[in-house]
Design a protein around this motif. Sequence first.
Motif, PDB file in Angstrom:
ATOM      1  N   THR A 168       0.849  -1.191   0.000  1.00 17.43           N
ATOM      2  CA  THR A 168       0.000   0.000   0.000  1.00 17.43           C
ATOM      3  C   THR A 168       0.880   1.233   0.000  1.00 17.43           C
ATOM      4  O   THR A 168       2.061   1.186   0.347  1.00 17.43           O
ATOM      5  N   GLY A 169       0.293   2.345  -0.390  1.00 18.52           N
ATOM      6  CA  GLY A 169       1.024   3.601  -0.382  1.00 18.52           C
ATOM      7  C   GLY A 169       0.106   4.742  -0.765  1.00 18.52           C
ATOM      8  O   GLY A 169      -1.103   4.565  -0.980  1.00 18.52           O
ATOM      9  N   ARG A 170       0.685   5.923  -0.885  1.00 23.26           N
ATOM     10  CA  ARG A 170      -0.059   7.113  -1.277  1.00 23.26           C
ATOM     11  C   ARG A 170       0.783   7.909  -2.252  1.00 23.26           C
ATOM     12  O   ARG A 170       2.013   7.804  -2.285  1.00 23.26           O
ATOM     13  N   CYS A 171       0.107   8.698  -3.068  1.00 19.79           N
ATOM     14  CA  CYS A 171       0.791   9.693  -3.902  1.00 19.79           C
ATOM     15  C   CYS A 171      -0.183  10.828  -4.115  1.00 19.79           C
ATOM     16  O   CYS A 171      -1.307  10.607  -4.561  1.00 19.79           O
ATOM     17  N   GLY A 172       0.244  12.037  -3.749  1.00 13.90           N
ATOM     18  CA  GLY A 172      -0.687  13.148  -3.781  1.00 13.90           C
ATOM     19  C   GLY A 172      -1.856  12.874  -2.855  1.00 13.90           C
ATOM     20  O   GLY A 172      -1.687  12.434  -1.714  1.00 13.90           O
ATOM     21  N   THR A 173      -3.067  13.070  -3.365  1.00 12.66           N
ATOM     22  CA  THR A 173      -4.276  12.800  -2.580  1.00 12.66           C
ATOM     23  C   THR A 173      -4.800  11.384  -2.793  1.00 12.66           C
ATOM     24  O   THR A 173      -5.847  11.027  -2.252  1.00 12.66           O
ATOM     25  N   LEU A 174      -4.095  10.591  -3.578  1.00 11.45           N
ATOM     26  CA  LEU A 174      -4.567   9.254  -3.938  1.00 11.45           C
ATOM     27  C   LEU A 174      -3.990   8.187  -3.018  1.00 11.45           C
ATOM     28  O   LEU A 174      -2.849   8.277  -2.563  1.00 11.45           O
ATOM     29  N   ARG A 175      -4.800   7.167  -2.785  1.00 12.27           N
ATOM     30  CA  ARG A 175      -4.358   5.958  -2.089  1.00 12.27           C
ATOM     31  C   ARG A 175      -4.212   4.847  -3.123  1.00 12.27           C
ATOM     32  O   ARG A 175      -5.003   4.775  -4.062  1.00 12.27           O
ATOM     33  N   TRP A 176      -3.232   3.959  -2.915  1.00 12.81           N
ATOM     34  CA  TRP A 176      -3.114   2.826  -3.832  1.00 12.81           C
ATOM     35  C   TRP A 176      -2.765   1.560  -3.068  1.00 12.81           C
ATOM     36  O   TRP A 176      -2.214   1.588  -1.972  1.00 12.81           O
ATOM     37  N   ARG A 177      -3.147   0.443  -3.666  1.00 15.20           N
ATOM     38  CA  ARG A 177      -2.899  -0.888  -3.090  1.00 15.20           C
ATOM     39  C   ARG A 177      -2.547  -1.827  -4.235  1.00 15.20           C
ATOM     40  O   ARG A 177      -3.197  -1.822  -5.283  1.00 15.20           O
ATOM     41  N   TRP A 178      -1.519  -2.659  -4.009  1.00 17.03           N
ATOM     42  CA  TRP A 178      -1.031  -3.548  -5.073  1.00 17.03           C
ATOM     43  C   TRP A 178      -0.860  -4.944  -4.488  1.00 17.03           C
ATOM     44  O   TRP A 178      -0.098  -5.140  -3.541  1.00 17.03           O
ATOM     45  N   SER A 179      -1.558  -5.887  -5.059  1.00 14.31           N
ATOM     46  CA  SER A 179      -1.478  -7.276  -4.600  1.00 14.31           C
ATOM     47  C   SER A 179      -0.998  -8.170  -5.729  1.00 14.31           C
ATOM     48  O   SER A 179      -1.140  -7.839  -6.905  1.00 14.31           O
ATOM     49  N   GLY A 180      -0.412  -9.314  -5.338  1.00 17.44           N
ATOM     50  CA  GLY A 180       0.046 -10.285  -6.321  1.00 17.44           C
ATOM     51  C   GLY A 180       1.540 -10.354  -6.483  1.00 17.44           C
ATOM     52  O   GLY A 180       2.052 -11.234  -7.182  1.00 17.44           O
ATOM     53  N   ALA A 181       2.276  -9.439  -5.848  1.00 12.38           N
ATOM     54  CA  ALA A 181       3.736  -9.421  -5.962  1.00 12.38           C
ATOM     55  C   ALA A 181       4.359  -9.192  -4.586  1.00 12.38           C
ATOM     56  O   ALA A 181       5.021  -8.170  -4.351  1.00 12.38           O
ATOM     57  N   PRO A 182       4.157 -10.123  -3.665  1.00  9.37           N
ATOM     58  CA  PRO A 182       4.709  -9.918  -2.319  1.00  9.37           C
ATOM     59  C   PRO A 182       6.228  -9.856  -2.293  1.00  9.37           C
ATOM     60  O   PRO A 182       6.816  -9.271  -1.380  1.00  9.37           O
ATOM     61  N   GLU A 183       6.880 -10.455  -3.297  1.00 11.19           N
ATOM     62  CA  GLU A 183       8.336 -10.476  -3.315  1.00 11.19           C
ATOM     63  C   GLU A 183       8.962  -9.223  -3.896  1.00 11.19           C
ATOM     64  O   GLU A 183      10.193  -9.125  -4.012  1.00 11.19           O
ATOM     65  N   ALA A 184       8.139  -8.251  -4.289  1.00  9.64           N
ATOM     66  CA  ALA A 184       8.679  -7.008  -4.850  1.00  9.64           C
ATOM     67  C   ALA A 184       9.568  -6.302  -3.835  1.00  9.64           C
ATOM     68  O   ALA A 184       9.423  -6.458  -2.615  1.00  9.64           O
ATOM     69  N   GLN A 185      10.490  -5.517  -4.365  1.00 11.47           N
ATOM     70  CA  GLN A 185      11.422  -4.762  -3.536  1.00 11.47           C
ATOM     71  C   GLN A 185      11.258  -3.269  -3.817  1.00 11.47           C
ATOM     72  O   GLN A 185      10.910  -2.863  -4.934  1.00 11.47           O
ATOM     73  N   PRO A 233       6.124 -23.271 -16.634  1.00 12.77           N
ATOM     74  CA  PRO A 233       5.288 -23.478 -17.827  1.00 12.77           C
ATOM     75  C   PRO A 233       3.836 -23.787 -17.453  1.00 12.77           C
ATOM     76  O   PRO A 233       3.574 -24.607 -16.566  1.00 12.77           O
ATOM     77  N   GLY A 234       2.919 -23.084 -18.089  1.00 14.33           N
ATOM     78  CA  GLY A 234       1.499 -23.307 -17.854  1.00 14.33           C
ATOM     79  C   GLY A 234       0.932 -22.564 -16.664  1.00 14.33           C
ATOM     80  O   GLY A 234      -0.286 -22.615 -16.441  1.00 14.33           O
ATOM     81  N   SER A 235       1.744 -21.873 -15.886  1.00 11.67           N
ATOM     82  CA  SER A 235       1.244 -21.180 -14.699  1.00 11.67           C
ATOM     83  C   SER A 235       0.929 -19.719 -15.027  1.00 11.67           C
ATOM     84  O   SER A 235       1.245 -19.209 -16.105  1.00 11.67           O
ATOM     85  N   SER A 236       0.302 -19.039 -14.062  1.00  8.03           N
ATOM     86  CA  SER A 236      -0.071 -17.640 -14.253  1.00  8.03           C
ATOM     87  C   SER A 236       0.076 -16.897 -12.938  1.00  8.03           C
ATOM     88  O   SER A 236       0.174 -17.496 -11.870  1.00  8.03           O
ATOM     89  N   ARG A 237       0.069 -15.591 -13.018  1.00  9.36           N
ATOM     90  CA  ARG A 237       0.169 -14.729 -11.839  1.00  9.36           C
ATOM     91  C   ARG A 237      -0.762 -13.542 -12.049  1.00  9.36           C
ATOM     92  O   ARG A 237      -0.697 -12.868 -13.089  1.00  9.36           O
ATOM     93  N   ASP A 238      -1.623 -13.260 -11.075  1.00  4.47           N
ATOM     94  CA  ASP A 238      -2.527 -12.114 -11.110  1.00  4.47           C
ATOM     95  C   ASP A 238      -1.952 -10.964 -10.303  1.00  4.47           C
ATOM     96  O   ASP A 238      -1.573 -11.148  -9.130  1.00  4.47           O
ATOM     97  N   LEU A 239      -1.903  -9.786 -10.907  1.00  7.42           N
ATOM     98  CA  LEU A 239      -1.532  -8.556 -10.223  1.00  7.42           C
ATOM     99  C   LEU A 239      -2.749  -7.635 -10.230  1.00  7.42           C
ATOM    100  O   LEU A 239      -3.410  -7.483 -11.262  1.00  7.42           O
TER     101      LEU A 239
END
Length: 590
Positions: free
Chosen positions: A151-168, A187-193
């Motif tokens: 989660t985070g903010r920028c300006g007056t906006l709030r944002w939330r990002w799921s699907g990439a817990p390993e992000a740095q 192979p054959g797998s998928s990831r939802d962000l």
Amino acid sequence: MNRIRPSRSSTPQPHALRDYALIADGERGALVGPRGDISWLCAPRWDSEAVFAALIGGAGHYTVTPRGRFVRGGYYEDGSLVWCNRWITERGIVECHDALVLPGDPHRAVLLRRIEAVDGTAEVMVGLEPCAGFGTEAARDVRRDAEKVWTGRCGTLRWRWSGAPEAQPVRRTLRTTGLAADLVLDPGSSRDLVLEISDQPLGDPVVASRAWAATENAWAEAVPVLASTLAPGDARQACAVLHGLTSAAGGTVAAATTSLPERAEEGRNYDYRYVWIRDQCYVGQAAAACGDHALLDSAVRFVTARLHQDGPRLAPAYTVTGGPVPDQRTLGLPGYPGGYDRVGNLVSKQFQLDAFGEVLLLLSAADRLGRLDTDGRQAACVAADAIARRWQDPDAGIWELENRPWTHSRLICAAGLRSGAGIASAGRAASWAARADRIVAAASATDLHPSGRWQRSPGDPRVDAALLLPPLRGALPAQDPRTRATLQAYRQELTTDHYAYRFRHDERPLEEAEGAFLLCGYVMALAEHQQHHQEEALRWFERNRAACGAAGLFAEEYDIRQRQLRGNLPQAFVHALFLESAARLAQPPR
């Protein structure tokens, strides 16, 4: 799926306009580049400040791209704005499906990205750097919660990002401004962000599988089959684009972007993230022609509300919420190469007479389909009364130039009055028809060229593409000598190899002064069709149908020498005239 070395996010470079796709949900839209780079998104609404502004030289982007060498293709899922980038890498095939959740929430954008390892192992680099205020307000308060959601903010906006817990975290000037990750998919797998951006508290997290299902169902319900049109697949796609550009309040923005150049370094760069009344009427006419009643109803609802709101002071354009268009200003950004960094528009200072005629034409089309209510009938009377009061006033005209008594503006008002007479009471109908006759007679006295064709205005003898429209809308018959003389002169003077131009700017070759104007190409198709020149009509239709980008999107203009799109993207009125042509050319001339 295992995390490998975290990557540092970098701002994507711009691409040729033909390489972008649009995803949209009616309340906002994003441009997706061939490398999976989303470099343009305004949030929460179309005319809000951009949170991804890399397209025009600002900060902010959201990129999913394969590691290593690859070639790219892409496609829309049928009848939708669900875009799929397809990359052939050295190790296999990777796809990334992108969509904004439909139906859109005016306060919260939900951007879905599904990465799939179609064939072989997929190595994908992901970078997210939201930056509000057209790139001036970087992300802050970036953290990962106990559920491994960012989660985070920028300006007056709030944002939330799921699907990439390993992000740095990505750090710039000693602070976290975004997130980056390298992903490996078996192979054959998928990831939802899932990325959510809102100007209000975010509420419960979005579940990717449910959001995808809801979005796909919503597109299936929104876009009709259109089997009886020419090129049904492309017609459905154009219809999807128009739905994507249309807000819940009914307004269809002219384009998703600002300041993309019509001609490099010549200053013709404008902000089209607003609703032009004329363009809205074109969208409604196309919807009526192809039978998309929901899109027609939206157009009628928006213009009816504006007429009741402003009456004879109807503005040429509004925000999607019906507010005034802000004045033009610059952002201090480099702009898209060859372009500028303008937001806002000077259109609110103009008077455009033809808008009243177009409104009457739209409301009449709705009435013929039994879709006009009492408010709509009252709005038609407001428009007709405005024409009675103002039809002799100079206006900026369809091309938004200096104020003159433009011939097209007056004749399209006559067309609207003739068509609108079917809505009015008997007494009003006779009055409207008589006024249409007077307007045409007055134009004939001052705006008729010695050769027998219409000219642009009393003091301008040139021919103009806009003069083809009034006969198409019923201002005067197709067989009228003035109609045929105007079409012949336009064909000879302002067309080249089935590309059409608005008017002659100067002595330069047409293609050097501006790009081929695609709206005019489809108007030519309709004009030839009206004259029973079906083979010519089809040539015009097919030539201009091909003047699109890789995703099938049309801009305002097409550079015929370089085969490139010019102007803001995608241009709603071009998609509208394409859709209307696809419907009308499949039927006998009216």
